[in-house]
Design a protein around this motif. Structure first.
Motif, PDB file in Angstrom:
ATOM      1  N   LEU A  14      -1.359   0.338  11.996  1.00 45.86           N
ATOM      2  CA  LEU A  14      -2.044  -0.280  10.864  1.00 45.86           C
ATOM      3  C   LEU A  14      -1.560   0.322   9.544  1.00 45.86           C
ATOM      4  O   LEU A  14      -1.393  -0.395   8.549  1.00 45.86           O
ATOM      5  CB  LEU A  14      -3.555  -0.101  10.997  1.00 45.86           C
ATOM      6  CG  LEU A  14      -4.421  -0.823   9.949  1.00 45.86           C
ATOM      7  CD1 LEU A  14      -4.137  -2.325   9.956  1.00 45.86           C
ATOM      8  CD2 LEU A  14      -5.892  -0.561  10.206  1.00 45.86           C
ATOM      9  N   GLY A  18      -0.274  -2.486   7.508  1.00 45.87           N
ATOM     10  CA  GLY A  18      -1.427  -2.941   6.725  1.00 45.87           C
ATOM     11  C   GLY A  18      -1.171  -3.017   5.232  1.00 45.87           C
ATOM     12  O   GLY A  18      -0.077  -2.725   4.739  1.00 45.87           O
ATOM     13  N   LYS A  31      -9.107  -5.203   1.451  1.00 41.60           N
ATOM     14  CA  LYS A  31      -8.205  -4.532   2.381  1.00 41.60           C
ATOM     15  C   LYS A  31      -8.597  -4.765   3.831  1.00 41.60           C
ATOM     16  O   LYS A  31      -7.750  -5.031   4.699  1.00 41.60           O
ATOM     17  CB  LYS A  31      -8.177  -3.030   2.069  1.00 41.60           C
ATOM     18  CG  LYS A  31      -7.053  -2.271   2.748  1.00 41.60           C
ATOM     19  CD  LYS A  31      -6.945  -0.870   2.176  1.00 41.60           C
ATOM     20  CE  LYS A  31      -5.729  -0.153   2.731  1.00 41.60           C
ATOM     21  NZ  LYS A  31      -5.551   1.175   2.108  1.00 41.60           N
ATOM     22  N   ASN A  35      -6.180  -6.673   6.475  1.00 43.08           N
ATOM     23  CA  ASN A  35      -5.689  -5.917   7.632  1.00 43.08           C
ATOM     24  C   ASN A  35      -6.103  -6.567   8.942  1.00 43.08           C
ATOM     25  O   ASN A  35      -5.356  -6.549   9.930  1.00 43.08           O
ATOM     26  CB  ASN A  35      -6.178  -4.478   7.577  1.00 43.08           C
ATOM     27  CG  ASN A  35      -5.413  -3.649   6.560  1.00 43.08           C
ATOM     28  OD1 ASN A  35      -4.344  -4.045   6.099  1.00 43.08           O
ATOM     29  ND2 ASN A  35      -5.948  -2.502   6.187  1.00 43.08           N
TER      30      ASN A  35
END
Length: 223
Positions: A14, A18, A31, A35
Protein backbone atom coordinates in the motif's frame (compact mmCIF):
# COMPACT_ATOMS: atom_id res chain seq x y z
CA UNK A 1 15.42 -15.03 8.82
CA UNK A 2 12.11 -13.67 10.09
CA UNK A 3 9.06 -14.25 7.96
CA UNK A 4 7.07 -11.22 6.98
CA UNK A 5 3.36 -11.49 7.82
CA UNK A 6 0.59 -10.85 5.29
CA UNK A 7 -0.55 -7.68 7.04
CA UNK A 8 3.01 -6.32 6.95
CA UNK A 9 3.31 -7.17 3.25
CA UNK A 10 -0.03 -5.52 2.49
CA UNK A 11 1.03 -2.39 4.37
CA UNK A 12 4.27 -2.29 2.40
CA UNK A 13 2.48 -2.74 -0.92
CA UNK A 14 0.00 0.00 0.00
CA UNK A 15 2.90 2.36 0.73
CA UNK A 16 4.31 1.59 -2.72
CA UNK A 17 1.03 1.86 -4.65
CA UNK A 18 -1.16 4.11 -2.52
CA UNK A 19 -1.82 7.83 -2.66
CA UNK A 20 1.18 10.07 -2.05
CA UNK A 21 -0.51 13.28 -0.92
CA UNK A 22 2.85 15.05 -0.68
CA UNK A 23 2.93 15.25 -4.48
CA UNK A 24 1.88 18.53 -6.09
CA UNK A 25 -1.83 18.63 -6.85
CA UNK A 26 -2.79 15.79 -4.50
CA UNK A 27 -3.21 17.61 -1.21
CA UNK A 28 -6.56 17.34 0.57
CA UNK A 29 -7.77 14.20 -1.22
CA UNK A 30 -9.66 11.37 0.48
CA UNK A 31 -6.66 9.09 1.00
CA UNK A 32 -8.59 6.20 2.50
CA UNK A 33 -11.15 6.13 -0.33
CA UNK A 34 -8.50 6.35 -3.06
CA UNK A 35 -6.32 3.66 -1.49
CA UNK A 36 -9.32 1.35 -1.19
CA UNK A 37 -10.08 1.75 -4.91
CA UNK A 38 -6.42 1.14 -5.77
CA UNK A 39 -6.22 -2.06 -3.71
CA UNK A 40 -9.53 -3.40 -5.03
CA UNK A 41 -8.52 -2.69 -8.63
CA UNK A 42 -5.06 -4.19 -8.16
CA UNK A 43 -5.53 -7.42 -6.21
CA UNK A 44 -5.13 -10.54 -8.28
CA UNK A 45 -3.28 -8.72 -11.08
CA UNK A 46 0.28 -9.44 -12.18
CA UNK A 47 1.14 -5.90 -11.18
CA UNK A 48 0.02 -6.57 -7.60
CA UNK A 49 1.98 -9.82 -7.42
CA UNK A 50 5.07 -8.06 -8.75
CA UNK A 51 4.74 -5.24 -6.19
CA UNK A 52 4.27 -7.82 -3.44
CA UNK A 53 7.45 -9.58 -4.55
CA UNK A 54 9.37 -6.27 -4.60
CA UNK A 55 8.19 -5.48 -1.08
CA UNK A 56 9.28 -8.88 0.18
CA UNK A 57 12.70 -8.37 -1.41
CA UNK A 58 13.04 -4.99 0.30
CA UNK A 59 12.14 -6.53 3.66
CA UNK A 60 14.72 -9.26 3.14
CA UNK A 61 17.42 -6.69 2.36
CA UNK A 62 16.47 -4.71 5.46
CA UNK A 63 16.70 -7.86 7.58
CA UNK A 64 20.19 -8.62 6.22
CA UNK A 65 21.32 -5.04 6.89
CA UNK A 66 20.00 -5.21 10.45
CA UNK A 67 21.92 -8.44 11.01
CA UNK A 68 25.12 -6.78 9.73
CA UNK A 69 24.44 -3.77 11.94
CA UNK A 70 24.31 -5.98 15.02
CA UNK A 71 27.85 -7.19 14.27
CA UNK A 72 29.38 -3.68 14.19
CA UNK A 73 31.55 -3.05 17.24
CA UNK A 74 31.83 0.25 19.13
CA UNK A 75 35.46 0.52 18.01
CA UNK A 76 34.50 0.11 14.33
CA UNK A 77 31.77 2.71 14.73
CA UNK A 78 34.15 5.22 16.30
CA UNK A 79 36.74 4.67 13.56
CA UNK A 80 34.11 5.22 10.85
CA UNK A 81 32.92 8.41 12.56
CA UNK A 82 36.46 9.83 12.61
CA UNK A 83 36.87 9.05 8.92
CA UNK A 84 33.58 10.79 8.09
CA UNK A 85 34.50 13.85 10.18
CA UNK A 86 37.82 14.11 8.33
CA UNK A 87 36.06 13.83 4.97
CA UNK A 88 33.57 16.56 5.93
CA UNK A 89 36.44 18.94 6.78
CA UNK A 90 38.14 18.21 3.44
CA UNK A 91 34.92 18.76 1.49
CA UNK A 92 34.17 22.01 3.32
CA UNK A 93 37.63 23.34 2.43
CA UNK A 94 37.17 22.54 -1.26
CA UNK A 95 33.61 23.90 -1.64
CA UNK A 96 33.04 26.44 -4.41
CA UNK A 97 30.20 28.81 -3.55
CA UNK A 98 30.84 31.28 -6.37
CA UNK A 99 28.07 29.84 -8.58
CA UNK A 100 24.31 29.72 -8.08
CA UNK A 101 22.95 26.31 -9.09
CA UNK A 102 19.26 26.02 -9.92
CA UNK A 103 17.40 22.74 -10.33
CA UNK A 104 14.71 23.23 -12.96
CA UNK A 105 11.82 20.76 -13.03
CA UNK A 106 9.19 21.08 -15.74
CA UNK A 107 5.67 20.81 -14.29
CA UNK A 108 3.91 17.58 -15.41
CA UNK A 109 6.21 17.81 -18.45
CA UNK A 110 4.85 15.12 -20.81
CA UNK A 111 1.23 16.03 -20.00
CA UNK A 112 2.01 19.76 -20.35
CA UNK A 113 3.48 19.20 -23.82
CA UNK A 114 0.44 17.18 -24.90
CA UNK A 115 -1.97 19.86 -23.60
CA UNK A 116 0.05 22.59 -25.32
CA UNK A 117 -0.15 20.74 -28.63
CA UNK A 118 -3.82 19.77 -28.21
CA UNK A 119 -5.76 22.56 -26.41
CA UNK A 120 -8.85 20.31 -26.19
CA UNK A 121 -7.05 18.36 -23.44
CA UNK A 122 -6.37 21.39 -21.23
CA UNK A 123 -9.52 21.17 -19.09
CA UNK A 124 -9.69 17.36 -19.04
CA UNK A 125 -8.04 14.87 -16.69
CA UNK A 126 -5.27 13.29 -18.77
CA UNK A 127 -2.31 11.01 -18.22
CA UNK A 128 0.55 10.04 -20.50
CA UNK A 129 1.47 6.38 -20.90
CA UNK A 130 -0.60 3.24 -21.36
CA UNK A 131 -2.99 0.90 -19.57
CA UNK A 132 0.13 -0.91 -18.30
CA UNK A 133 1.92 2.12 -16.82
CA UNK A 134 1.60 5.91 -16.69
CA UNK A 135 4.55 8.30 -16.87
CA UNK A 136 2.75 11.42 -15.63
CA UNK A 137 -0.66 13.02 -15.17
CA UNK A 138 -1.97 16.58 -15.31
CA UNK A 139 -3.35 18.43 -12.29
CA UNK A 140 -6.99 17.66 -13.18
CA UNK A 141 -6.21 13.93 -13.08
CA UNK A 142 -4.26 14.25 -9.84
CA UNK A 143 -7.45 15.40 -8.09
CA UNK A 144 -8.68 11.83 -8.59
CA UNK A 145 -5.46 10.29 -7.24
CA UNK A 146 -4.01 9.51 -10.69
CA UNK A 147 -0.22 9.75 -10.71
CA UNK A 148 2.97 8.65 -12.43
CA UNK A 149 4.16 5.04 -11.96
CA UNK A 150 0.54 3.87 -11.73
CA UNK A 151 -0.90 1.36 -14.22
CA UNK A 152 -3.50 2.89 -16.51
CA UNK A 153 -6.07 0.24 -15.61
CA UNK A 154 -5.96 1.41 -11.97
CA UNK A 155 -6.09 5.07 -13.01
CA UNK A 156 -9.26 4.34 -15.01
CA UNK A 157 -10.90 2.97 -11.87
CA UNK A 158 -10.05 6.18 -10.03
CA UNK A 159 -11.09 8.40 -12.93
CA UNK A 160 -13.29 6.60 -15.52
CA UNK A 161 -13.30 9.61 -17.87
CA UNK A 162 -9.48 9.84 -17.86
CA UNK A 163 -7.85 10.36 -21.27
CA UNK A 164 -4.62 8.37 -21.66
CA UNK A 165 -2.27 9.80 -24.29
CA UNK A 166 0.46 7.49 -25.69
CA UNK A 167 4.08 8.43 -24.96
CA UNK A 168 5.99 10.36 -27.61
CA UNK A 169 9.61 10.53 -26.47
CA UNK A 170 10.77 12.04 -29.77
CA UNK A 171 8.53 15.07 -29.21
CA UNK A 172 9.48 15.45 -25.52
CA UNK A 173 13.15 15.25 -26.45
CA UNK A 174 12.76 18.09 -28.97
CA UNK A 175 11.01 20.30 -26.42
CA UNK A 176 13.66 19.51 -23.84
CA UNK A 177 16.40 20.59 -26.27
CA UNK A 178 14.41 23.73 -27.09
CA UNK A 179 14.39 24.67 -23.41
CA UNK A 180 18.15 24.22 -23.25
CA UNK A 181 18.95 26.08 -26.49
CA UNK A 182 16.50 29.00 -26.28
CA UNK A 183 16.06 29.55 -22.56
CA UNK A 184 19.30 28.38 -20.98
CA UNK A 185 21.71 29.17 -23.80
CA UNK A 186 23.88 31.41 -21.62
CA UNK A 187 24.11 28.98 -18.70
CA UNK A 188 26.08 25.80 -18.08
CA UNK A 189 23.50 23.05 -17.79
CA UNK A 190 23.50 19.37 -16.90
CA UNK A 191 20.42 17.30 -17.70
CA UNK A 192 19.13 14.90 -15.04
CA UNK A 193 16.29 13.76 -17.31
CA UNK A 194 14.12 15.04 -20.15
CA UNK A 195 12.10 17.14 -17.71
CA UNK A 196 14.73 18.36 -15.27
CA UNK A 197 17.99 20.30 -15.52
CA UNK A 198 20.67 21.47 -13.12
CA UNK A 199 22.01 24.79 -14.34
CA UNK A 200 24.47 27.43 -13.19
CA UNK A 201 22.84 30.87 -13.37
CA UNK A 202 23.55 34.48 -12.50
CA UNK A 203 22.80 35.48 -8.90
CA UNK A 204 20.03 37.87 -10.00
CA UNK A 205 18.19 35.34 -12.14
CA UNK A 206 15.00 34.63 -10.22
CA UNK A 207 12.54 31.81 -10.71
CA UNK A 208 9.82 34.23 -11.83
CA UNK A 209 11.82 35.63 -14.74
CA UNK A 210 12.91 32.11 -15.72
CA UNK A 211 9.28 30.96 -15.71
CA UNK A 212 8.22 33.89 -17.91
CA UNK A 213 11.07 33.18 -20.32
CA UNK A 214 10.17 29.50 -20.52
CA UNK A 215 6.50 30.23 -21.12
CA UNK A 216 7.23 32.79 -23.84
CA UNK A 217 9.47 30.34 -25.73
CA UNK A 218 7.87 26.92 -25.20
CA UNK A 219 4.55 27.69 -23.40
CA UNK A 220 5.44 25.50 -20.41
CA UNK A 221 5.82 26.22 -16.72
CA UNK A 222 8.61 25.25 -14.34
CA UNK A 223 9.14 24.69 -10.64
Amino acid sequence: MKKVGNSSCNDGVLLRMGLNDNKAGMQGLDKEKINKIIMEATKGSRFYENELKKDQQVNQRIEKMMQLKEKITTQQLLKAQLQVDKLVVELEQSRNLSNTIVHIDMDAFYAAVEMRDNPELKEKPIAVGSMSMLSTSNYHARRFGVRAAMPGFIAKKLCPHLTIVPLNFEKYGKVSKEVSLKVLSNQKSVYSGLDSINTSVLDNMERGSLNIKLFSHVALSVS
